[in-house]
Design an enzyme around this catalytic site. Structure first.
Site, short mmCIF file in Angstrom:
data_model
loop_
_atom_site.label_atom_id
_atom_site.label_comp_id
_atom_site.label_asym_id
_atom_site.label_seq_id
_atom_site.Cartn_x
_atom_site.Cartn_y
_atom_site.Cartn_z
N ILE A 50 0.85 -1.20 0.00
CA ILE A 50 0.00 0.00 0.00
C ILE A 50 0.89 1.25 0.00
O ILE A 50 1.99 1.23 0.54
CB ILE A 50 -1.00 0.06 1.18
CG1 ILE A 50 -0.39 0.55 2.50
CG2 ILE A 50 -1.65 -1.29 1.42
CD1 ILE A 50 -1.43 0.90 3.55
N ASP A 74 -0.10 5.75 -0.89
CA ASP A 74 -0.83 6.96 -0.48
C ASP A 74 -2.26 6.73 0.02
O ASP A 74 -3.03 6.00 -0.63
CB ASP A 74 -0.96 7.92 -1.68
CG ASP A 74 0.28 8.04 -2.51
OD1 ASP A 74 1.32 7.48 -2.12
OD2 ASP A 74 0.21 8.67 -3.57
N GLN A 89 -3.81 3.62 -2.29
CA GLN A 89 -3.08 3.04 -3.41
C GLN A 89 -2.66 1.63 -3.02
O GLN A 89 -2.04 1.42 -1.96
CB GLN A 89 -1.85 3.89 -3.72
CG GLN A 89 -2.17 5.29 -4.19
CD GLN A 89 -2.52 5.33 -5.67
OE1 GLN A 89 -1.65 5.32 -6.50
NE2 GLN A 89 -3.81 5.38 -5.97
N TRP A 137 5.51 -1.89 -5.23
CA TRP A 137 4.65 -0.98 -5.99
C TRP A 137 4.36 -1.53 -7.39
O TRP A 137 5.23 -2.09 -8.05
CB TRP A 137 5.32 0.40 -6.08
CG TRP A 137 4.41 1.44 -6.66
CD1 TRP A 137 3.55 2.24 -5.98
CD2 TRP A 137 4.27 1.78 -8.04
NE1 TRP A 137 2.87 3.06 -6.85
CE2 TRP A 137 3.30 2.80 -8.13
CE3 TRP A 137 4.86 1.32 -9.22
CZ2 TRP A 137 2.91 3.38 -9.33
CZ3 TRP A 137 4.47 1.90 -10.43
CH2 TRP A 137 3.50 2.91 -10.47
N SER A 174 -3.31 8.58 -7.36
CA SER A 174 -3.92 9.27 -6.23
C SER A 174 -4.93 10.36 -6.59
O SER A 174 -4.91 10.91 -7.69
CB SER A 174 -2.83 9.87 -5.35
OG SER A 174 -2.19 8.81 -4.69
N ASP A 226 -2.59 13.85 -9.05
CA ASP A 226 -3.02 13.95 -7.66
C ASP A 226 -3.92 15.17 -7.39
O ASP A 226 -3.56 16.06 -6.59
CB ASP A 226 -1.79 13.96 -6.71
CG ASP A 226 -0.81 12.84 -7.02
OD1 ASP A 226 -1.25 11.82 -7.60
OD2 ASP A 226 0.38 12.97 -6.70
N ASP A 239 8.79 15.11 -4.88
CA ASP A 239 9.27 13.85 -5.44
C ASP A 239 10.80 13.76 -5.37
O ASP A 239 11.34 12.67 -5.21
CB ASP A 239 8.80 13.76 -6.90
CG ASP A 239 8.91 12.36 -7.45
OD1 ASP A 239 8.94 11.42 -6.65
OD2 ASP A 239 8.99 12.22 -8.68
N1 DQQ Z 1 1.87 7.89 -5.61
C1 DQQ Z 1 0.87 7.77 -6.63
C2 DQQ Z 1 0.95 9.04 -7.40
C3 DQQ Z 1 1.58 9.98 -6.45
C4 DQQ Z 1 2.58 9.13 -5.75
C5 DQQ Z 1 1.14 6.54 -7.43
C6 DQQ Z 1 3.02 9.67 -4.42
O1 DQQ Z 1 -0.32 9.47 -7.83
O2 DQQ Z 1 2.15 11.09 -7.11
O3 DQQ Z 1 1.03 5.38 -6.62
O4 DQQ Z 1 3.48 8.68 -3.57
#
Ligand code: DQQ
Length: 578
Positions: free
Chosen positions: A63, A65, A81, A89, A125, A189, A276
């Protein structure tokens, strides 16, 4: 005849399904082999038992976000997520859980998963907004068939289902595309929307232009047709991609929150971004001018990597929501594992969320304050207390009587008789994380005290949660640190030292409080009533389960007193079947 034809195609479908299932089983089986092999060969058994008990997590797999949290008709909804296939991931969809108390969570079927060209390569997200007429809507990032990031909308299929289990995506998706020269791989997001003074909805989407991070502002009259506004809501050069922006009004009344729709003079706003480039979050406090649609951070705030953080530790992709039932704003964040992928395969799970925290503006308006939602107290069970215990220099004092691997500890230290021993603060020390590394828990002298959590009896394994106090020109400076360097014998772990300054006037009374939520492989701490928070992931090799011990220590030159300490063993709530 018609029946026979459909029988034939049914059998073809059944056969395809069966073959698919067998293939899936084979893939799963190979994972199992890999897992068992690794488990036996390389992973110390206690690492496996370090699964958290009262933090939000999935039954298995990966898991990240928190997505679209909301309170709707008496139920808290949390989407997240999720990789349904592996503890790493990938294959990202929106899993869905519901709760009545933010502590016990019932898992439901996945809510949002790839169904059309607008999200066929992933459902990333996003946020929920409750529209007039009490109708929730979710906006999320879809990875489309051209691998572009686009923003899509979904609505509950049946508003009378108390759990809102089924979500439908209208054919008119995507509702926002990366037009106007927007980088289609850096556009994601969407936030919860808020109504502007002209009645149009507003939201922002995280993005970047070259290395300039930005929150692109959109507006809409009907929540379907969105227009990019001329100016982004906020932009900072050199910060790279802005993930998971959050923008909300903040209350200055402790424990209270403000709904996104409130407009009033003097109301402060918070703008948060997940960077990021360094995987940390930063926020500013500022003023939102509804008429001009501009957000101006207060002079005190900066939102690059010298700025304020909700949590100075392992905490990312956070999101807040307004809880109308209890009139509070709640913050949820993702705390990633800091073990290796190899360990995650062996464990079969990866990623947790931090305990939901109420969030408000501090008295002096310089930062936000956070505190675990009061509901977490119902997990408190057997407890021990210590009052007026003096710790001389070098003392280590054990707090006995509870299982310290699953605990809630609240302590107030009194360092008043020791403040004169504080080392001189050098104004060039602006990076608290670096300072915590340089003046780690092993550094004797000055004023330094705290807790050893998840420790073995001989303290060879321990995670240090501590303060170090310095003397500056006009006031004292308080540093708060987490040092997991000695937290485990597993050499594959990432063990970063974390730190943040604490905005308190300790010279006035000498006291400082600390609360630590200890949950097997996570330590989530709140210094000075929630002014500075740090979360660390640790995986003791020996100090786990009933072997975990708890100590208070004084490494400084003068005496420090535990004015009061209470520690509770925590019960295990029901979380997604675990
Ligand atoms: N995680 C998502 C994105 C976001 C990122 C993808 C942040 O939407 O930008 O799993 O952890």
């Amino acid at each position: 005849m018609g029946r026979c034809r459909s029988c034939g195609s049914k059998w073809i479908l059944v056969t395809i399904f069966a073959v698919g299932l067998l293939m899936l089983k084979a893939v799963e089986a190979s994972h199992h082999l890999f897992t068992a092999e690794k488990l036996l060969q390389e992973v110390p058994p206690s690492t496996i038992s370090n699964r958290t008990a009262f933090h939000f997590q999935a039954f298995k797999n990966w898991i990240n976000d928190p997505n679209g949290p909301m309170y709707y008709n008496g139920v808290y909804h949390l989407f997240y997520q999720f990789n349904p296939k592996q503890p790493i991931w990938g294959n990202i969809i929106w899993a869905h859980s519901v709760s009545k108390d933010l502590i016990n969570w019932k898992p439901l079927k996945p809510a949002i998963y790839p169904t059309g060209p607008f999200d066929i390569n992933g459902c990333w997200s996003g946020s929920a907004t409750i529209l007039p007429g009490n109708k929730p809507a979710i906006l999320y990032t879809g990875i489309d068939s051209d691998n572009r990031q686009v923003q899509n909308i979904a609505f509950p299929k049946n508003l009378s289902d108390p759990y809102l289990q089924d979500w439908v995506k209208p054919d008119y998706n995507p509702v926002i595309s990366p037009d106007h020269g927007i980088n289609s791989s850096a556009f994601r997001d969407p936030t919860t929307a808020w109504p502007g003074s002209d009645g149009r909805w507003r939201l922002v989407v995280g993005s970047r232009r070259d290395s300039q991070g930005m929150a692109i502002l959109y507006s809409s009259e009907d929540f379907r047709t969105w227009r990019m506004e001329h100016n982004p809501l906020h932009v900072i050069n050199g910060t790279g991609m802005w993930e998971c922006p959050d923008f909300f009004p903040v209350s200055s009344k402790p424990f209270e929150g403000v709904d996104n729709s409130v407009h009033s003079n003097g109301l402060k706003h918070v703008f948060k971004v997940s960077l990021d480039v360094d995987r940390y979050e930063y926020y500013t406090i500022g003023t939102y001018d509804y008429a001009r649609e501009s957000y101006v951070p207060d002079g005190l705030s900066s939102d690059n990597n010298t700025g304020l953080r909700f949590d100075y530790g392992n905490f990312y992709a956070s999101k807040t929501f307004y809880d109308g039932a209890k009139r509070r704003r709640i913050l949820l964040g993702w705390s990633n594992e800091s073990d290796s992928n190899q360990d995650d395969w062996a464990k079969g799970w990866a990623g947790i969320h931090t305990i939901p925290r109420a969030l408000w503006l501090s008295k002096n308006g310089r930062q936000v304050v956070q505190w675990p939602v009061h509901e977490v107290k119902k997990l408190r069970h057997k407890h021990v207390a210590v009052y007026g215990k003096k710790l001389s220099p070098g003392d280590i004092f054990e707090i006995q009587g509870i299982q310290a691997s699953q605990a809630d500890v609240e302590v107030t230290f009194d360092a008043s008789s020791s403040l004169e021993n504080a080392e001189q603060f050098d104004p060039s020390w602006t990076n608290p994380q670096k300072l915590c590394s340089e003046k780690g828990e092993g550094t004797k002298g000055g004023v330094s005290f705290g807790l050893y959590v998840l420790a073995t009896g001989d303290k060879r394994e321990r995670t240090s949660v501590f303060f170090r106090i310095f003397k500056a020109k006009k006031r004292h400076v308080v540093l708060f640190c987490h040092d997991p360097t000695r937290s485990s014998f597993n050499s594959r772990l990432y063990k970063p030292i974390y730190g943040g300054f604490v905005d308190v006037e300790i010279q006035n009374h000498g006291k400082i409080s600390l609360r630590s939520l200890i949950d097997h492989s996570v330590v989530e701490s709140f210094a000075a009533g929630g002014k500075t928070c740090i979360t660390s992931r640790v995986y003791p090799s020996f100090a786990s389960g009933s072997n975990a011990r708890l100590f208070a220590f004084n490494n400084g030159d003068g005496e420090v007193e535990i004015s009061q300490l209470k520690a509770w063993e925590m019960r295990k709530p029901y979380i997604n079947g675990i």
